[in-house]
Design a protein around this motif. Sequence first.
Motif, PDB file in Angstrom:
ATOM      1  N   SER A  15       0.847  -1.200   0.000  1.00 21.98           N
ATOM      2  CA  SER A  15       0.000   0.000   0.000  1.00 21.98           C
ATOM      3  C   SER A  15       0.876   1.242   0.000  1.00 21.98           C
ATOM      4  N   GLU A  18      -2.595   5.107   0.454  1.00 20.43           N
ATOM      5  CA  GLU A  18      -3.939   4.529   0.420  1.00 20.43           C
ATOM      6  C   GLU A  18      -4.276   3.861  -0.916  1.00 20.43           C
ATOM      7  N   LYS A  20      -3.374   0.522  -3.395  1.00 19.95           N
ATOM      8  CA  LYS A  20      -2.745  -0.795  -3.440  1.00 19.95           C
ATOM      9  C   LYS A  20      -1.935  -0.924  -4.728  1.00 19.95           C
TER      10      LYS A  20
END
Length: 227
Positions: A15, A18, A20
């Motif tokens: 991550s 915020e 991925k």
Amino acid sequence: MSNHIALENVSQSFSAEETKVELFNNLNLTINQGQSYAITGPSGTGKSSLLMLMSGLENPSSGSCTYVENGQKKSLTLLRENIGFIFQQFHLLPELTALNNVALPLKLRGDKQALTKAKTWLDKVGLSHRLAHKPLQLSGGEQQRVAIARALVFEPKFIFADEPTGNLDQHNATEIADLLFACCQENNAGLILVTHSHALANRAEHIFSLADGHGIATAIEQLEAVS
């Protein structure tokens, strides 16, 4: 089948802000002891992360990484004492001389010949005149040679190297590559290299190219020198 490291349906992600980020998905790869491999691809595709997974220094987000010995699956942690790792940033201990940096893995194993063996390997990488020098007294290329000697001194079953010739000029890079491949052959060790060098990659028996989050394994023949 020979003893090998098996990656099965391996994925890796992390991550960032915020979001991925997926490095690769569902990779399947077998690394046989005694064979050589190169991992290539653009920056940011996860080459170093893949190397860390293969060596058991990191765990995948999903999938499994195991060591298969005599047909029996085992945890990669059991292989740790038989893995030599050459880091891109060297990770030498600044307070120790070159000799003691190389001898350290053997000393930790209780080897009474640690210093003698360390001297032999520093001579092999052309640093017999630098035994008493600490890392900050050495050039980047010399520090890389110390790191390589430290990784090879206990004759590991698998050698992992992240850009092992990246800080060396062409002549020294060729000498170090010769040493790595010779060690692989002499000790029946697996050799796994991350490299941007096409010349170095083409010396390996197998190339694993990472691109767009997917791995493509390609077996190649050893190239003959063209005069």
